[in-house]
Design an enzyme around this catalytic site. Structure first.
Site, short mmCIF file in Angstrom:
data_model
loop_
_atom_site.label_atom_id
_atom_site.label_comp_id
_atom_site.label_asym_id
_atom_site.label_seq_id
_atom_site.Cartn_x
_atom_site.Cartn_y
_atom_site.Cartn_z
N LYS A 37 6.47 -4.02 -13.33
CA LYS A 37 7.57 -3.05 -13.50
C LYS A 37 8.67 -3.31 -12.46
O LYS A 37 8.44 -4.03 -11.47
CB LYS A 37 7.01 -1.63 -13.35
CG LYS A 37 6.42 -1.36 -11.96
CD LYS A 37 5.62 -0.07 -11.90
CE LYS A 37 5.05 0.16 -10.51
NZ LYS A 37 4.15 1.32 -10.46
N ARG A 134 0.67 13.77 -10.70
CA ARG A 134 1.89 13.16 -11.21
C ARG A 134 1.73 13.11 -12.73
O ARG A 134 1.64 14.15 -13.36
CB ARG A 134 2.07 11.78 -10.55
CG ARG A 134 3.47 11.23 -10.63
CD ARG A 134 3.62 9.93 -9.86
NE ARG A 134 2.95 8.79 -10.51
CZ ARG A 134 3.01 7.54 -10.06
NH1 ARG A 134 3.69 7.26 -8.96
NH2 ARG A 134 2.41 6.56 -10.70
N HIS A 166 -4.86 7.27 -11.92
CA HIS A 166 -4.14 6.60 -10.82
C HIS A 166 -4.45 7.33 -9.52
O HIS A 166 -4.52 8.55 -9.48
CB HIS A 166 -2.64 6.63 -11.13
CG HIS A 166 -1.80 5.72 -10.28
ND1 HIS A 166 -2.16 4.42 -9.96
CD2 HIS A 166 -0.58 5.91 -9.70
CE1 HIS A 166 -1.20 3.87 -9.21
NE2 HIS A 166 -0.24 4.75 -9.04
N ARG A 222 -5.48 -2.80 -11.68
CA ARG A 222 -4.02 -2.82 -11.89
C ARG A 222 -3.26 -3.11 -10.60
O ARG A 222 -2.50 -2.26 -10.12
CB ARG A 222 -3.53 -1.46 -12.42
CG ARG A 222 -4.04 -1.00 -13.75
CD ARG A 222 -3.26 0.24 -14.23
NE ARG A 222 -3.12 1.26 -13.23
CZ ARG A 222 -3.96 2.27 -13.03
NH1 ARG A 222 -5.03 2.41 -13.79
NH2 ARG A 222 -3.74 3.14 -12.07
N TYR A 266 29.98 -0.67 12.70
CA TYR A 266 30.42 0.74 12.56
C TYR A 266 29.68 1.66 13.52
O TYR A 266 28.47 1.59 13.68
CB TYR A 266 30.16 1.22 11.14
CG TYR A 266 31.01 0.56 10.10
CD1 TYR A 266 32.40 0.50 10.20
CD2 TYR A 266 30.42 0.02 8.96
CE1 TYR A 266 33.17 -0.10 9.21
CE2 TYR A 266 31.17 -0.58 7.96
CZ TYR A 266 32.56 -0.63 8.10
OH TYR A 266 33.31 -1.22 7.11
N CYS A 313 25.85 -2.95 7.40
CA CYS A 313 26.99 -2.53 6.57
C CYS A 313 26.67 -2.82 5.10
O CYS A 313 25.59 -3.29 4.77
CB CYS A 313 28.25 -3.29 6.98
SG CYS A 313 28.56 -3.25 8.76
#
Ligand SMILES: *Cc1c(COP(=O)(O)O)cnc(C)c1O
Length: 377
Positions: A37, A134, A166, A222, A266, A313
């Protein structure tokens, strides 16, 4: 491409193939689903998938159907599981492409079944929420989803090919939740079996568990991050010898002398202590270099380790190279293989207070991927 951009992510496909082979051996020859993925965790989904197949991955895992279809379009014909859908998902396209899908709820399973027809079932893998909180069906809903699956199977609309879940804490070996989730998964498998479902694939383990938790291996594992040779663990350890597949490097754009007290980048958060030399590196947060690693991120340049000086940056950052011999055009490596003296993705993760997953996955689209190694053709 190097000449245009002066930076690239070199992806060693042999490392990916070798890592899959090593993981497969580690799990005693069980089936391996290489997770590709998010553009193969930033390594290039098509190339990573091909290398993983070559290393012995019998399955590929993706989050979204679009990712699976991209693999099919590139010629992959092996088993693929796609596990994250929203209502209205084109399950007909999954069926057409021979991509297996996941069901997280009874309602979703009904939607999947509607895309199948008697004698032309959609292959579906039922997901239990064993504790991660989840995706997946809560144990209280599991029996109802299983009963619906039995009904849809009898009507020929779906074929249940797998049961899976999972883990929440596989990156913390022996965390008590692993045993608790394993027990919840075992109970769900048993209740599915009692209802008449005996799918071929049972799977629970992602990288942390693949590496350190043999009791979670079931019929299929997996691994994702381990495939790319990055450790899932907070200490960066890897109990299986794996090689990092990605090297993020650039050419030094400019080297110049500056006096003591020179502010850098910066906010002027870095000041040179003495007269020194600064090297400008043409990679920034627009390329996925975490700004949070300002004044911390490690690089290898001129044969020595240095740190980012001042803020990262959008397109560039600066390194105070002191007396290190560096010239414009010289290579600078942000992360790669520590066995070559390079910092690791894990080192950057620590510098940015994140995980190695994020470091490799967020390397931006502006950085060309250069695929090398035996699986590259
Ligand atoms: C991303 C993912 C994996 C792979 O996890 P790693 O920790 O990278 O091994 C496995 N399974 C599911 C459901 C995932 O979302």
């Amino acid at each position: 491409m190097t000449a245009v951009r002066g930076a690239e992510a070199v992806v060693d496909l042999t490392a990916i193939a070798d890592n899959v082979a090593a993981l497969r051996e580690h799990v005693g020859g069980r089936d391996v689903m290489a997770v590709v993925k998010a553009d193969g965790y930033g390594h290039g989904i098509v190339e990573a998938a091909r290398a993983a197949r070559r290393g012995g991955a019998t399955w590929l895992g993706v989050a979204f159907l679009e990712e699976a279809l991209a693999l099919r379009a590139a010629g992959d014909r092996g088993p693929i599981l796609s596990w994250l859908a929203v209502p209205g998902e084109r399950y007909d396209e999954a069926l057409e492409a021979g991509v297996e899908v996941a069901a997280y709820s009874t309602a979703q399973l009904d939607e999947i079944a509607a895309a199948g027809s008697a004698g032309r079932p959609v292959a579906v893998q039922l997901k239990l929420d064993s504790g991660l909180g989840r995706g997946g069906a809560q144990p209280a809903e599991w029996e109802r989803m299983v009963a619906a699956a039995v009904r849809h199977e009898a009507a020929g609309r779906v074929e249940v090919t797998g049961l899976w879940s999972h883990l929440a804490c596989s990156d913390e070996p022996a965390h008590p939740s692993i045993a608790e989730q394993s027990a919840a998964f075992d109970a769900a498998v048993q209740s599915a079996s009692d209802a008449g479902l005996e799918p071929r694939h049972l799977h629970l383990a992602n990288s942390g568990a693949v590496l350190r938790q043999p009791d979670t291996w079931h019929t299929l594992v997996r691994p994702g991050i381990a495939v790319y040779g990055v450790s899932p663990f907070a200490d960066g350890s890897n109990p299986v010898p794996l090689r990092p597949a990605m090297t993020l490097r650039a050419q030094v754009a400019l080297v110049k002398d500056v006096p003591a007290g020179q502010g850098v980048s910066y906010g002027l958060t870095y000041r040179t202590e003495a007269a020194t030399r600064l090297a400008l590196v043409p990679l920034g947060y627009g390329d996925g270099v975490p700004r949070h690693a300002s004044n911390r991120g490690p690089v290898l340049v001129g044969g020595r380790r240095h740190r980012v000086a001042g803020r990262v940056c959008m397109d560039q950052f600066v390194v105070d190279i002191g007396d290190t011999e560096v010239r414009a055009g010289d290579p600078v490596v942000l992360f790669g293989d520590p066995s070559r003296g390079e910092p690791s993705a894990h080192d950057w993760a620590q510098a940015a207070e994140t995980i190695g997953y994020e470091i490799v996955t967020r390397v931006g689209a502006r950085v060309p991927r250069l695929h090398i190694g035996a699986a590259g053709s």
